[in-house]
Design a protein around this motif. Structure first.
Motif, mmCIF file in Angstrom:
data_model
loop_
_atom_site.group_PDB
_atom_site.id
_atom_site.type_symbol
_atom_site.label_atom_id
_atom_site.label_comp_id
_atom_site.label_asym_id
_atom_site.label_seq_id
_atom_site.Cartn_x
_atom_site.Cartn_y
_atom_site.Cartn_z
ATOM 1 N N THR A 56 62.054 48.927 44.067
ATOM 2 C CA THR A 56 60.203 49.544 43.651
ATOM 3 C C THR A 56 60.504 47.964 42.831
ATOM 4 O OG1 THR A 56 61.719 49.728 41.635
ATOM 5 C CG2 THR A 56 61.569 51.116 43.035
ATOM 6 N N GLU A 57 58.470 48.099 42.653
ATOM 7 C CA GLU A 57 58.113 46.388 41.525
ATOM 8 C C GLU A 57 57.249 47.443 41.055
ATOM 9 O OE1 GLU A 57 55.032 45.262 44.546
ATOM 10 O OE2 GLU A 57 56.503 44.730 46.412
ATOM 11 N N ARG A 58 57.538 46.525 40.307
ATOM 12 C CA ARG A 58 56.325 46.040 38.336
ATOM 13 C C ARG A 58 55.555 47.146 38.098
ATOM 14 N NH1 ARG A 58 60.193 41.426 37.433
ATOM 15 N NH2 ARG A 58 61.997 41.628 36.688
ATOM 16 N N PRO A 59 55.357 47.762 37.911
ATOM 17 C CA PRO A 59 53.657 47.232 37.934
ATOM 18 C C PRO A 59 52.702 46.383 37.590
ATOM 19 C CG PRO A 59 54.624 49.138 36.271
ATOM 20 C CD PRO A 59 55.447 47.871 36.950
ATOM 21 N N ILE A 60 51.396 45.642 38.033
ATOM 22 C CA ILE A 60 51.024 44.215 37.633
ATOM 23 C C ILE A 60 50.941 44.045 36.262
ATOM 24 C CG2 ILE A 60 48.619 43.352 38.467
ATOM 25 C CD1 ILE A 60 48.565 44.884 40.727
ATOM 26 N N VAL A 61 50.188 45.344 35.942
ATOM 27 C CA VAL A 61 49.977 45.056 33.715
ATOM 28 C C VAL A 61 51.072 45.030 33.394
ATOM 29 C CG1 VAL A 61 49.449 46.132 31.836
ATOM 30 C CG2 VAL A 61 48.338 46.483 34.124
ATOM 31 N N TYR A 62 52.270 45.119 33.887
ATOM 32 C CA TYR A 62 54.316 44.917 33.063
ATOM 33 C C TYR A 62 54.163 43.616 33.365
ATOM 34 C CZ TYR A 62 58.999 45.636 32.021
ATOM 35 O OH TYR A 62 60.514 45.418 31.942
ATOM 36 N N THR A 63 53.900 43.192 35.313
ATOM 37 C CA THR A 63 54.244 42.447 35.747
ATOM 38 C C THR A 63 53.691 40.999 34.796
ATOM 39 O OG1 THR A 63 55.141 42.680 37.937
ATOM 40 C CG2 THR A 63 54.442 41.078 37.628
ATOM 41 N N PHE A 64 52.706 40.946 34.771
ATOM 42 C CA PHE A 64 51.262 40.454 34.228
ATOM 43 C C PHE A 64 51.800 40.012 32.736
ATOM 44 C CE2 PHE A 64 47.871 38.687 31.773
ATOM 45 C CZ PHE A 64 47.918 37.397 32.038
ATOM 46 N N ALA A 65 51.939 41.201 32.183
ATOM 47 C CA ALA A 65 53.201 40.773 30.556
ATOM 48 C C ALA A 65 53.735 40.121 30.450
ATOM 49 C CB ALA A 65 52.857 42.319 30.513
ATOM 50 N N ILE A 66 55.204 39.819 30.970
ATOM 51 C CA ILE A 66 56.046 39.290 31.116
ATOM 52 C C ILE A 66 56.007 37.699 31.883
ATOM 53 C CG2 ILE A 66 58.207 38.993 32.912
ATOM 54 C CD1 ILE A 66 58.713 41.932 33.386
ATOM 55 N N TYR A 67 55.242 37.871 32.643
ATOM 56 C CA TYR A 67 54.751 36.496 32.883
ATOM 57 C C TYR A 67 53.975 35.790 31.431
ATOM 58 C CZ TYR A 67 55.915 36.963 37.778
ATOM 59 O OH TYR A 67 55.801 38.038 39.191
ATOM 60 N N TRP A 68 53.157 36.541 30.516
ATOM 61 C CA TRP A 68 52.674 36.148 30.125
ATOM 62 C C TRP A 68 53.249 35.699 28.738
ATOM 63 C CZ3 TRP A 68 48.373 33.433 29.345
ATOM 64 C CH2 TRP A 68 47.689 33.138 28.542
ATOM 65 N N MET A 69 54.579 36.593 28.329
ATOM 66 C CA MET A 69 55.700 36.665 27.849
ATOM 67 C C MET A 69 56.425 35.220 28.271
ATOM 68 S SD MET A 69 57.746 39.231 26.635
ATOM 69 C CE MET A 69 58.990 39.411 27.868
ATOM 70 N N VAL A 70 56.919 34.981 28.974
ATOM 71 C CA VAL A 70 57.608 33.393 29.087
ATOM 72 C C VAL A 70 56.238 32.385 29.234
ATOM 73 C CG1 VAL A 70 58.566 32.520 31.611
ATOM 74 C CG2 VAL A 70 58.672 34.968 31.386
ATOM 75 N N ILE A 71 55.537 32.089 29.382
ATOM 76 C CA ILE A 71 54.504 31.184 28.979
ATOM 77 C C ILE A 71 54.457 30.914 27.763
ATOM 78 C CG2 ILE A 71 52.363 31.026 29.242
ATOM 79 C CD1 ILE A 71 53.351 30.058 31.840
ATOM 80 N N THR A 72 54.791 32.203 26.560
ATOM 81 C CA THR A 72 53.997 31.940 25.220
ATOM 82 C C THR A 72 55.390 31.976 24.654
ATOM 83 O OG1 THR A 72 53.439 34.135 24.980
ATOM 84 C CG2 THR A 72 51.469 33.025 25.068
ATOM 85 N N LEU A 73 56.089 32.330 24.581
ATOM 86 C CA LEU A 73 57.195 32.296 24.091
ATOM 87 C C LEU A 73 58.590 31.837 23.995
ATOM 88 C CD1 LEU A 73 57.871 36.713 23.435
ATOM 89 C CD2 LEU A 73 56.858 35.099 22.351
ATOM 90 N N GLY A 74 58.286 31.309 25.441
ATOM 91 C CA GLY A 74 59.435 30.325 26.515
ATOM 92 C C GLY A 74 59.675 28.964 25.698
ATOM 93 N N PRO A 75 58.209 28.316 25.234
ATOM 94 C CA PRO A 75 58.211 27.146 24.613
ATOM 95 C C PRO A 75 58.192 27.179 23.454
ATOM 96 C CG PRO A 75 55.931 27.403 25.376
ATOM 97 C CD PRO A 75 56.370 28.458 25.740
ATOM 98 N N MET A 76 58.169 28.511 21.683
ATOM 99 C CA MET A 76 58.864 29.249 21.329
ATOM 100 C C MET A 76 60.151 28.984 20.978
ATOM 101 S SD MET A 76 55.688 31.285 19.342
ATOM 102 C CE MET A 76 55.918 32.645 20.629
ATOM 103 N N LEU A 77 60.904 29.541 22.137
ATOM 104 C CA LEU A 77 62.165 29.374 22.446
ATOM 105 C C LEU A 77 62.914 28.156 21.987
ATOM 106 C CD1 LEU A 77 62.761 32.824 24.129
ATOM 107 C CD2 LEU A 77 63.368 32.520 22.387
ATOM 108 N N ILE A 78 62.236 27.497 23.271
ATOM 109 C CA ILE A 78 63.211 25.816 23.260
ATOM 110 C C ILE A 78 63.170 25.182 22.252
ATOM 111 C CG2 ILE A 78 62.630 23.930 25.254
ATOM 112 C CD1 ILE A 78 61.780 25.710 26.973
ATOM 113 N N GLY A 79 61.113 25.743 21.757
ATOM 114 C CA GLY A 79 61.782 24.504 20.042
ATOM 115 C C GLY A 79 62.501 25.072 19.350
ATOM 116 N N SER A 80 62.832 26.562 19.268
ATOM 117 C CA SER A 80 63.951 26.683 17.878
ATOM 118 C C SER A 80 65.123 26.349 18.793
ATOM 119 C CB SER A 80 63.670 28.089 18.369
ATOM 120 O OG SER A 80 62.557 29.092 17.318
ATOM 121 N N SER A 81 65.717 26.252 20.039
ATOM 122 C CA SER A 81 67.250 26.167 20.800
ATOM 123 C C SER A 81 66.945 24.616 20.168
ATOM 124 C CB SER A 81 67.571 26.242 22.327
ATOM 125 O OG SER A 81 66.235 25.315 22.599
ATOM 126 N N VAL A 82 65.790 24.120 20.603
ATOM 127 C CA VAL A 82 66.714 22.447 20.157
ATOM 128 C C VAL A 82 66.226 22.037 18.820
ATOM 129 C CG1 VAL A 82 65.041 20.444 19.704
ATOM 130 C CG2 VAL A 82 65.101 21.128 21.922
#
Length: 297
Positions: free
Chosen positions: A134-160
């Motif tokens: 089963t594939e994720r809905p397009i909206v849900y997939t885009f939300a996950i990708y966007w979350m990785v783009i936006t929250l990923g840098p903050m998580l990396i910065g916090s970990s450093v």
């Protein structure tokens, strides 16, 4: 204490599973052509590297708390995850990001699309390995990708930031336990790699993955990554053929080869996790239903 008879019974029960696991793991790797998939992901990674780094630094610059983290993060990543020529790669990448930041809105948007392309390819490759039907809905997939783009840098910065704090604590503890800070600083990159693999194997597949299986696969991938990192560094420094053939451009094939090997390690860990689910998951998973030739006779 477990008696010899009990140990013998346990061994005879698990021995067939071990044999099935080896067959399934081998056939999975062959059927999924992980070397070809790794080559595709390596190409997309190099294509998306500059856009992804630029987006990461742009988001981090929007938060004053991370203003002083960028240099530490760059030093941490390049010194621990790029075995050789880290200074040259760092310099070129910084120049590329600086040039890309001067582009207009349309150019920056196109770079963002390329960065999302990398995430999409990783997502599709891992879900193909897990045989998700089963594939994720397009909206849900885009939300996950966007979350990785936006929250990923903050998580990396916090970990450093946390790593820097713990490194300072380790230096203080080194006064009472000599060698503790050195051991800790060597352990942090491996721990960061391990947590990255756990997140990949648990959250990326569009299906439930048992934490115990994801942890086991992450352990194997981390060990393989550390071994290949040291082996790759020895190989490149011992054989100077790249420098003779490519000269100043030697960093390009070296970087591509290292990214390719890294993706092979990632996909091996994914195949290992899926094979564990097939054999020890308690029930036949979707991974053994399609295709049928993966199931040992």
């Amino acid at each position: 204490m477990v008696s010899d008879n009990r140990l013998s019974m346990i061994w005879h029960k698990t021995k067939p599973h071990i044999g099935n696991f080896g067959k399934i793991f081998y056939k999975r790797c062959m059927h999924d052509n992980i070397t070809i998939s790794a080559g595709h992901l390596a190409y997309v990674t190099l294509l998306s590297l500059v856009p992804f780094v630029m987006v990461t630094f742009t988001i981090m610059s929007a938060f004053p708390a991370f203003a002083s983290v960028r240099s530490k993060m760059e030093q941490f990543i390049f010194s621990n995850f790029v075995p050789t020529a880290s200074d040259v790669v760092h310099k070129y990448l910084t120049d590329f990001v600086g040039n890309a930041s001067e582009m207009g809105a349309i150019g920056i948007l196109s770079l963002l699309v390329v960065a999302l392309l990398l995430i999409s390819n990783v997502d599709k490759t891992l879900n193909r390995i897990w045989r998700t039907k089963t594939e994720r809905p397009i909206v849900y997939t885009f939300a996950i990708y966007w979350m990785v783009i936006t929250l990923g840098p903050m998580l990396i910065g916090s970990s450093v930031i946390i790593s820097s704090y713990l490194a300072g604590f380790a230096s203080f503890a080194d006064e009472y336990s000599p060698g503790f800070s050195t051991f800790f600083l060597k352990l942090v990159p491996s721990l960061a790699t391990f947590l990255t693999f756990v997140i990949l194997y648990m959250l990326v597949p569009n299906r439930r993955v048992k934490p115990s299986l994801a942890l086991t696969g992450a352990v194997l991938a981390t060990v393989c990554f550390e071994i290949t990192k040291k082996g790759f560094a020895i190989y490149v420094t011992s054989f100077a053929g790249y420098q003779v053939i490519y000269g100043a451009l030697a960093v390009v094939p070296i970087l591509f080869l290292w990214v390719y090997i890294s993706w092979i390690v990632v996909l091996l860990g994914a195949e290992f996790t899926c094979s564990l689910a097939d054999v020890y998951g308690g029930k036949k998973s979707d991974t053994t239903e399609e295709p049928d030739e993966l199931v040992p006779k």
